[in-house]
Design a protein around this motif. Structure first.
Motif, PDB file in Angstrom:
ATOM      1  N   TYR A  47       7.211   5.431   1.514  1.00 25.23           N
ATOM      2  CA  TYR A  47       7.086   5.948   2.880  1.00 25.23           C
ATOM      3  C   TYR A  47       8.050   7.113   3.096  1.00 25.23           C
ATOM      4  O   TYR A  47       9.258   7.005   2.845  1.00 25.23           O
ATOM      5  CB  TYR A  47       7.375   4.849   3.902  1.00 25.23           C
ATOM      6  CG  TYR A  47       7.392   5.350   5.329  1.00 25.23           C
ATOM      7  CD1 TYR A  47       6.201   5.644   5.979  1.00 25.23           C
ATOM      8  CD2 TYR A  47       8.602   5.559   6.004  1.00 25.23           C
ATOM      9  CE1 TYR A  47       6.207   6.124   7.282  1.00 25.23           C
ATOM     10  CE2 TYR A  47       8.614   6.043   7.296  1.00 25.23           C
ATOM     11  CZ  TYR A  47       7.412   6.329   7.930  1.00 25.23           C
ATOM     12  OH  TYR A  47       7.426   6.814   9.210  1.00 25.23           O
ATOM     13  N   ALA A  48       7.495   8.241   3.576  1.00 26.67           N
ATOM     14  CA  ALA A  48       8.311   9.425   3.833  1.00 26.67           C
ATOM     15  C   ALA A  48       7.872  10.100   5.124  1.00 26.67           C
ATOM     16  O   ALA A  48       7.793  11.320   5.218  1.00 26.67           O
ATOM     17  CB  ALA A  48       8.209  10.397   2.654  1.00 26.67           C
ATOM     18  N   HIS A  52       9.227   0.759   2.552  1.00 28.38           N
ATOM     19  CA  HIS A  52       9.982   1.019   1.333  1.00 28.38           C
ATOM     20  C   HIS A  52       9.905   2.513   1.039  1.00 28.38           C
ATOM     21  O   HIS A  52       8.834   3.112   1.164  1.00 28.38           O
ATOM     22  CB  HIS A  52       9.417   0.209   0.154  1.00 28.38           C
ATOM     23  CG  HIS A  52       9.793  -1.240   0.203  1.00 28.38           C
ATOM     24  ND1 HIS A  52       9.547  -2.113  -0.822  1.00 28.38           N
ATOM     25  CD2 HIS A  52      10.427  -1.977   1.163  1.00 28.38           C
ATOM     26  CE1 HIS A  52       9.991  -3.321  -0.508  1.00 28.38           C
ATOM     27  NE2 HIS A  52      10.527  -3.259   0.692  1.00 28.38           N
ATOM     28  N   TYR A  53      11.027   3.073   0.644  1.00 29.25           N
ATOM     29  CA  TYR A  53      11.162   4.529   0.597  1.00 29.25           C
ATOM     30  C   TYR A  53      11.179   5.065  -0.837  1.00 29.25           C
ATOM     31  O   TYR A  53      11.491   4.331  -1.782  1.00 29.25           O
ATOM     32  CB  TYR A  53      12.451   4.930   1.313  1.00 29.25           C
ATOM     33  CG  TYR A  53      12.519   4.467   2.743  1.00 29.25           C
ATOM     34  CD1 TYR A  53      11.978   5.224   3.768  1.00 29.25           C
ATOM     35  CD2 TYR A  53      13.112   3.234   3.060  1.00 29.25           C
ATOM     36  CE1 TYR A  53      12.028   4.780   5.088  1.00 29.25           C
ATOM     37  CE2 TYR A  53      13.165   2.785   4.381  1.00 29.25           C
ATOM     38  CZ  TYR A  53      12.619   3.563   5.383  1.00 29.25           C
ATOM     39  OH  TYR A  53      12.667   3.115   6.680  1.00 29.25           O
ATOM     40  N   PRO A  54      10.877   6.367  -1.004  1.00 29.00           N
ATOM     41  CA  PRO A  54      11.049   6.987  -2.337  1.00 29.00           C
ATOM     42  C   PRO A  54      12.518   6.949  -2.729  1.00 29.00           C
ATOM     43  O   PRO A  54      13.405   7.069  -1.872  1.00 29.00           O
ATOM     44  CB  PRO A  54      10.571   8.427  -2.116  1.00 29.00           C
ATOM     45  CG  PRO A  54       9.773   8.410  -0.853  1.00 29.00           C
ATOM     46  CD  PRO A  54      10.357   7.324   0.000  1.00 29.00           C
ATOM     47  N   ILE A  58       0.858  -1.186   0.000  1.00 29.05           N
ATOM     48  CA  ILE A  58       0.000   0.000   0.000  1.00 29.05           C
ATOM     49  C   ILE A  58       0.887   1.227   0.000  1.00 29.05           C
ATOM     50  O   ILE A  58       1.875   1.304   0.739  1.00 29.05           O
ATOM     51  CB  ILE A  58      -0.972   0.008   1.201  1.00 29.05           C
ATOM     52  CG1 ILE A  58      -1.823   1.279   1.181  1.00 29.05           C
ATOM     53  CG2 ILE A  58      -0.250  -0.161   2.526  1.00 29.05           C
ATOM     54  CD1 ILE A  58      -2.954   1.283   2.204  1.00 29.05           C
ATOM     55  N   ASN A  59       0.554   2.191  -0.846  1.00 34.66           N
ATOM     56  CA  ASN A  59       1.318   3.423  -0.963  1.00 34.66           C
ATOM     57  C   ASN A  59       1.023   4.309   0.251  1.00 34.66           C
ATOM     58  O   ASN A  59      -0.139   4.618   0.536  1.00 34.66           O
ATOM     59  CB  ASN A  59       0.925   4.144  -2.257  1.00 34.66           C
ATOM     60  CG  ASN A  59       1.829   5.320  -2.575  1.00 34.66           C
ATOM     61  OD1 ASN A  59       2.108   6.140  -1.725  1.00 34.66           O
ATOM     62  ND2 ASN A  59       2.271   5.400  -3.827  1.00 34.66           N
ATOM     63  N   ALA A  60       2.071   4.712   0.966  1.00 31.86           N
ATOM     64  CA  ALA A  60       1.886   5.545   2.152  1.00 31.86           C
ATOM     65  C   ALA A  60       1.185   6.860   1.817  1.00 31.86           C
ATOM     66  O   ALA A  60       0.425   7.395   2.626  1.00 31.86           O
ATOM     67  CB  ALA A  60       3.235   5.814   2.817  1.00 31.86           C
ATOM     68  N   GLY A  61       1.436   7.364   0.611  1.00 33.91           N
ATOM     69  CA  GLY A  61       0.759   8.588   0.188  1.00 33.91           C
ATOM     70  C   GLY A  61      -0.740   8.405   0.045  1.00 33.91           C
ATOM     71  O   GLY A  61      -1.521   9.330   0.322  1.00 33.91           O
ATOM     72  N   ASP A  62      -1.157   7.203  -0.366  1.00 27.64           N
ATOM     73  CA  ASP A  62      -2.590   6.925  -0.481  1.00 27.64           C
ATOM     74  C   ASP A  62      -3.257   6.884   0.890  1.00 27.64           C
ATOM     75  O   ASP A  62      -4.428   7.256   1.030  1.00 27.64           O
ATOM     76  CB  ASP A  62      -2.818   5.593  -1.207  1.00 27.64           C
ATOM     77  CG  ASP A  62      -2.496   5.675  -2.692  1.00 27.64           C
ATOM     78  OD1 ASP A  62      -2.460   6.800  -3.226  1.00 27.64           O
ATOM     79  OD2 ASP A  62      -2.282   4.615  -3.312  1.00 27.64           O
ATOM     80  N   ILE A  63      -2.522   6.419   1.894  1.00 29.57           N
ATOM     81  CA  ILE A  63      -3.059   6.427   3.258  1.00 29.57           C
ATOM     82  C   ILE A  63      -3.256   7.867   3.716  1.00 29.57           C
ATOM     83  O   ILE A  63      -4.293   8.229   4.280  1.00 29.57           O
ATOM     84  CB  ILE A  63      -2.118   5.681   4.218  1.00 29.57           C
ATOM     85  CG1 ILE A  63      -1.912   4.232   3.773  1.00 29.57           C
ATOM     86  CG2 ILE A  63      -2.662   5.729   5.650  1.00 29.57           C
ATOM     87  CD1 ILE A  63      -0.860   3.492   4.573  1.00 29.57           C
ATOM     88  N   GLU A  64      -2.253   8.699   3.450  1.00 33.66           N
ATOM     89  CA  GLU A  64      -2.318  10.109   3.854  1.00 33.66           C
ATOM     90  C   GLU A  64      -3.486  10.832   3.182  1.00 33.66           C
ATOM     91  O   GLU A  64      -4.133  11.694   3.789  1.00 33.66           O
ATOM     92  CB  GLU A  64      -0.991  10.792   3.507  1.00 33.66           C
ATOM     93  CG  GLU A  64      -0.817  12.169   4.095  1.00 33.66           C
ATOM     94  CD  GLU A  64      -0.590  12.135   5.607  1.00 33.66           C
ATOM     95  OE1 GLU A  64      -0.812  13.182   6.244  1.00 33.66           O
ATOM     96  OE2 GLU A  64      -0.197  11.084   6.155  1.00 33.66           O
ATOM     97  N   THR A  81     -11.568   3.031   2.399  1.00 34.15           N
ATOM     98  CA  THR A  81     -10.231   3.528   2.090  1.00 34.15           C
ATOM     99  C   THR A  81      -9.263   2.369   1.858  1.00 34.15           C
ATOM    100  O   THR A  81      -9.512   1.229   2.267  1.00 34.15           O
ATOM    101  CB  THR A  81      -9.705   4.406   3.235  1.00 34.15           C
ATOM    102  OG1 THR A  81      -9.735   3.647   4.442  1.00 34.15           O
ATOM    103  CG2 THR A  81     -10.551   5.657   3.390  1.00 34.15           C
ATOM    104  N   TYR A  82      -8.140   2.688   1.209  1.00 32.04           N
ATOM    105  CA  TYR A  82      -7.155   1.650   0.885  1.00 32.04           C
ATOM    106  C   TYR A  82      -6.615   0.970   2.144  1.00 32.04           C
ATOM    107  O   TYR A  82      -6.374  -0.245   2.143  1.00 32.04           O
ATOM    108  CB  TYR A  82      -6.000   2.262   0.087  1.00 32.04           C
ATOM    109  CG  TYR A  82      -6.222   2.305  -1.409  1.00 32.04           C
ATOM    110  CD1 TYR A  82      -7.517   2.316  -1.947  1.00 32.04           C
ATOM    111  CD2 TYR A  82      -5.160   2.352  -2.302  1.00 32.04           C
ATOM    112  CE1 TYR A  82      -7.717   2.367  -3.314  1.00 32.04           C
ATOM    113  CE2 TYR A  82      -5.353   2.396  -3.673  1.00 32.04           C
ATOM    114  CZ  TYR A  82      -6.636   2.409  -4.174  1.00 32.04           C
ATOM    115  OH  TYR A  82      -6.842   2.444  -5.538  1.00 32.04           O
TER     116      TYR A  82
END
Length: 493
Positions: free
Chosen positions: A116-117, A139-141, A72-78, A89-90
């Protein structure tokens, strides 16, 4: 319904092919799993005979060798990104998927937060997972991803990512939706495995487009209709044509990304095991088609269905006109028109002759049944009852539901719930039918006909309520509506 697809053959072929791919890489395969896993209704519509859970059942046949990683993309959680089909939600869907997998005996080894950032919402979700006993990796950008190959495939790139501990030969990487980082997760794992001296490979499992069907085949054109919101298209895989002299079909985004993916695998593994994006796939669906004409007809109907669904959405929301234009062009490509289903002309004619909204449905034997708005039932309910009578051999003039079951529901609606419309909706009609079936053999017989309507196509002369559409779709009935409302006005509930 006419069957065009051998589901059991597909499951067997697909499982064997995945086993072969695992063996090709020395006993460890990361399988990027695209599309819907549990409820692939698009596939079941365009490949009649394909069961919506076929891919899940195929994995079940390999369950002792399978473990699941959910990305899951951390940005999508945000951003609280949500699945439109489920309304959740995702991050909630990650929990839903975990529960479903585990309920069927699958090992869900972990969740990975990609891109993740330090997002606060991602941190909150990470703690929630840990409290639930679910291992979470980060996992990071990566700057310059994916084109700066030397940086990506280095300790400063994939090397920064957590190594996901896995123990089984087949690691299925799935996600709540697109853009979740499944491919990046797989390649990151290959990097870490090879640094540890562990042989492992990567493959992609996506049902559409079907690589060994022609570009112009309606099954593949229907996939373009299904993804019209992405404005992508199927194309001939030029890399496969150059490498092997064979024409295969792939998606334009996969073709465009392949040179980079190939370079990444070369950097990780020393050489790429694949010469084309088609090589990366493991889809065997094309080999399980047993009646090509049945699949062609079903796919053409799906294309028309997509057009009407998009046109209805434009009428409801005012957005998406460009998608309707693209779908018109897709219909031309497939050689179909808005009147492809005989249900449309039947519904419009019934409306014209009665002066009220009407519906029509194509029965399993090809005949067409209609239903009109009455004092007791709306168009959707009337059509549902007439279709049930047709498939169970009950005379159309027979009053199946007793007044004793209908009248209390009408009184509740109008006297207690504030409705000005006493007519029963399909869900209310089924409740009344169920009540009547307790004392009426005919009603019980008609109720049993519900399973025979699965896969039938219904068309309505006006836009019916969203709740009516949802109920009919739960019954497995495909619904289309003429993009107009029953009454004039600017607000429609």
């Amino acid at each position: 319904m006419r069957q065009g697809f051998d589901n059991e053959k597909y499951i067997s072929l697909q499982a064997e092919h995945i086993k072969e791919r695992i063996a090709q890489f020395g006993g460890k395969l990361y399988l990027e799993f695209g599309g819907k896993l549990f409820d692939d209704y698009h596939a079941s519509r365009v490949l009649p005979g394909f069961e919506p859970d076929s891919k899940f059942r195929m994995l079940k046949s390999l369950s002792d060798d399978v473990e699941i990683v959910i990305a899951i993309n951390a940005g999508d959680i945000e951003k609280n990104r949500a699945r439109s089909d489920l309304g959740i939600t995702y991050d909630e869907d990650v929990l839903r998927l975990t529960d479903i997998f585990r309920s069927y005996g699958f090992l869900v080894s972990s969740v990975v937060l990609t891109q993740y950032a330090g997002q606060p919402a991602a941190d909150l979700f990470r703690r929630r997972l840990e409290d639930l006993g679910i291992t979470c990796y980060l996992h990071y950008p990566i700057e310059g991803y994916p084109h700066d190959i030397d940086l990506v495939v280095s300790d400063a790139g994939y090397g920064k990512n957590d190594y996901i501990e896995t123990s089984r030969p087949l690691v299925v990487v799935t996600a709540p939706g697109p853009g979740s980082g499944k491919l990046a997760t797989c390649l990151s794992q290959l990097y870490h495995e090879h640094k540890r001296g562990i042989e492992a490979g990567y493959a992609k499992f996506e049902t559409f487009p079907i690589w060994n069907l022609p570009l112009s085949h309606p099954v593949n054109i229907a996939y373009e209709a299904a993804t019209v919101d992405l404005d992508d298209s199927n194309i001939i895989d030029p890399f496969h044509l150059e490498a092997y002299g064979k024409m295969t079909v792939n998606y334009n985004r996969d073709v465009e990304a392949f040179p980079v993916v190939k370079s990444l695998m070369e950097k990780i593994m020393g050489e790429s095991p694949y010469q084309s994006p088609t090589d990366m796939g493991v889809n065997m669906a094309g080999y399980a088609i047993v009646d090509d004409e049945a699949c062609r007809e079903a796919s053409k109907m799906e294309i028309v269905r997509r057009y009407f669904n998009a046109a209805e959405q434009v009428k409801r929301t005012g957005a998406g006109a460009e998608q309707v234009d693209r779908l018109r062009n897709i219909m031309k490509k497939a050689g179909v028109t808005k009147d492809y289903s005989p249900a449309r002309s039947a519904a419009l004619l019934r409306e014209e002759t009665t002066g009220a909204p009407a519906g029509a449905m194509v029965m399993p034997d090809g005949s067409v049944v209609t239903g009109k708005t009455s004092t007791r039932l709306g168009a959707a309910s009337s059509l549902l009852m007439n279709a049930l009578k047709a498939v169970t051999g009950v005379d159309m003039e027979t009053e199946v539901i007793s007044d004793d079951a209908i009248e209390p529901i009408q009184r509740l609606k109008t006297h207690r719930l504030g409705s000005v419309n006493p007519r029963l909706h399909p869900d209310e009609t089924l409740i009344a039918l169920s009540i009547t079936s307790a004392t009426s053999e005919v009603a019980a017989r008609v109720l049993e006909g519900l399973k025979k309507l699965r896969g039938c196509d219904a068309f309505f002369s006006v836009i019916i309520s969203a709740s009516d559409e949802e109920l009919l779709r739960k019954l497995g009935i495909n619904v289309c509506c003429e993009p107009k409302y029953e009454r004039s006005g600017i607000y429609h509930k």
